[in-house]
Motif scaffolding. Sequence first.
Motif, PDB file in Angstrom:
ATOM      1  N   ALA A 182       0.820  -1.215   0.000  1.00 40.14           N
ATOM      2  CA  ALA A 182       0.000   0.000   0.000  1.00 40.14           C
ATOM      3  C   ALA A 182       0.852   1.261   0.000  1.00 40.14           C
ATOM      4  N   GLY A 183       2.009   1.190   0.632  1.00 39.62           N
ATOM      5  CA  GLY A 183       2.879   2.357   0.714  1.00 39.62           C
ATOM      6  C   GLY A 183       3.944   2.416  -0.360  1.00 39.62           C
ATOM      7  N   ASN A 184       3.934   1.460  -1.272  1.00 39.69           N
ATOM      8  CA  ASN A 184       4.924   1.393  -2.351  1.00 39.69           C
ATOM      9  C   ASN A 184       4.653   2.525  -3.336  1.00 39.69           C
ATOM     10  N   SER A 185       5.526   3.511  -3.351  1.00 35.44           N
ATOM     11  CA  SER A 185       5.271   4.714  -4.144  1.00 35.44           C
ATOM     12  C   SER A 185       5.479   4.517  -5.637  1.00 35.44           C
ATOM     13  N   GLY A 186       6.193   3.455  -6.016  1.00 35.11           N
ATOM     14  CA  GLY A 186       6.456   3.246  -7.431  1.00 35.11           C
ATOM     15  C   GLY A 186       5.504   2.279  -8.107  1.00 35.11           C
ATOM     16  N   SER A 187       5.264   1.133  -7.454  1.00 38.78           N
ATOM     17  CA  SER A 187       4.420   0.115  -8.093  1.00 38.78           C
ATOM     18  C   SER A 187       3.372  -0.435  -7.130  1.00 38.78           C
ATOM     19  N   ASN A 216       0.902   7.344   0.841  1.00 34.33           N
ATOM     20  CA  ASN A 216       1.774   6.967  -0.275  1.00 34.33           C
ATOM     21  C   ASN A 216       2.091   8.210  -1.104  1.00 34.33           C
ATOM     22  N   SER A 217       3.368   8.554  -1.179  1.00 33.80           N
ATOM     23  CA  SER A 217       3.755   9.848  -1.732  1.00 33.80           C
ATOM     24  C   SER A 217       3.556  10.002  -3.234  1.00 33.80           C
ATOM     25  N   LYS A 221      -3.295   7.961  -4.537  1.00 30.87           N
ATOM     26  CA  LYS A 221      -4.640   7.999  -5.111  1.00 30.87           C
ATOM     27  C   LYS A 221      -4.974   6.676  -5.793  1.00 30.87           C
ATOM     28  N   GLU A 222      -4.021   6.147  -6.560  1.00 32.02           N
ATOM     29  CA  GLU A 222      -4.262   4.922  -7.317  1.00 32.02           C
ATOM     30  C   GLU A 222      -4.474   3.719  -6.398  1.00 32.02           C
ATOM     31  N   VAL A 223      -3.647   3.623  -5.343  1.00 30.26           N
ATOM     32  CA  VAL A 223      -3.794   2.503  -4.408  1.00 30.26           C
ATOM     33  C   VAL A 223      -5.110   2.620  -3.644  1.00 30.26           C
ATOM     34  N   ALA A 246      -3.826  14.141   4.717  1.00 28.12           N
ATOM     35  CA  ALA A 246      -3.552  15.572   4.894  1.00 28.12           C
ATOM     36  C   ALA A 246      -2.053  15.849   4.999  1.00 28.12           C
ATOM     37  N   GLY A 247      -1.309  14.869   5.520  1.00 26.25           N
ATOM     38  CA  GLY A 247       0.129  15.052   5.689  1.00 26.25           C
ATOM     39  C   GLY A 247       0.960  14.573   4.515  1.00 26.25           C
ATOM     40  N   ASN A 248       0.304  14.085   3.484  1.00 27.01           N
ATOM     41  CA  ASN A 248       0.993  13.579   2.294  1.00 27.01           C
ATOM     42  C   ASN A 248       1.318  14.759   1.378  1.00 27.01           C
TER      43      ASN A 248
END
Length: 286
Positions: A182-187, A216-217, A221-223, A246-248
């Motif tokens: 879920a936190g994987n920013s690339g894939s 997720n930075s 949105k996609e996840v 809010a903190g992203n």
Amino acid sequence: MALLLNQRGDDVKITEEVVKAAVGNLRSGKEVIALLLDQRGNEVKITEEVVKTAARNLSSGKEVMALLLDKCGEEVKITEEVVKAAARNWNKGKEVMALLLDKRGEEVKITEEVVKAAAGTGLSGKVMALLLAKRSDEVKVTDEVVKAAAGDGFSGKEVMALLLDQRSNEVKITEEVVKAAAGNSGSGKEVMALLLDRRSNEVKITEEVVKAAAGNSSSGKEVMALLLDRRSNEVKITEEVVKAAAGNRNSGKKVMALLLNQRRDDVEITEDVVKTAAGTCTVARK
């Protein structure tokens, strides 16, 4: 380097840092270290740091390592750190690892740390595939290895699919694994979709997982959209989730807009949420 050695040889000191710079040279590493070995071989010390630097050379790692193995023999120690460096080489890792296995296989120990490095290396699973093919009995697919694969921002889907295909019975889909996906920013979207497709019953959408998606930075949105689409009834929009969005700093606006659009009644705008947003957002200066 040749000019300095020829004209100011007495001033040229061949320190460990110099040797590391030579073996790490992306374009001419082989030629530079060959020159140093030829002209000042007695001063060239092949330390673990030197071998690690050669192993992680993104362009000429295989060629440099082959030269060291050929010219320096027993001085080249293949430690766990060296093998990890090869496994982490996202561009030439497969070639370097194959060379080490071929030339010094008895010294190459496939530890959990090495397998974790291979799982998270971002090389489309090539290093992992090589280890599974050549040293399968030593490759232990632990929770930490699966987490590393799930969090691989470049090739997470490919590595996870490889593990599921070849070692499915060892792959445990824990909360930590799902959080990593879920936190994987690339894939992240691709890894999460794979887990939902292949191991749906084991994927638990906890608050920690939803928070990881919200924070997720790059692909938050996609996840989040995937989770809302596939497992909406399990996605709880708590204050902690809203705070994470809010903190992203990078994709928080898109995540928050998605939550407001699809789950407006669940989004509580508390003081802590507003404080988090106020301390994170950027406003263009006029």
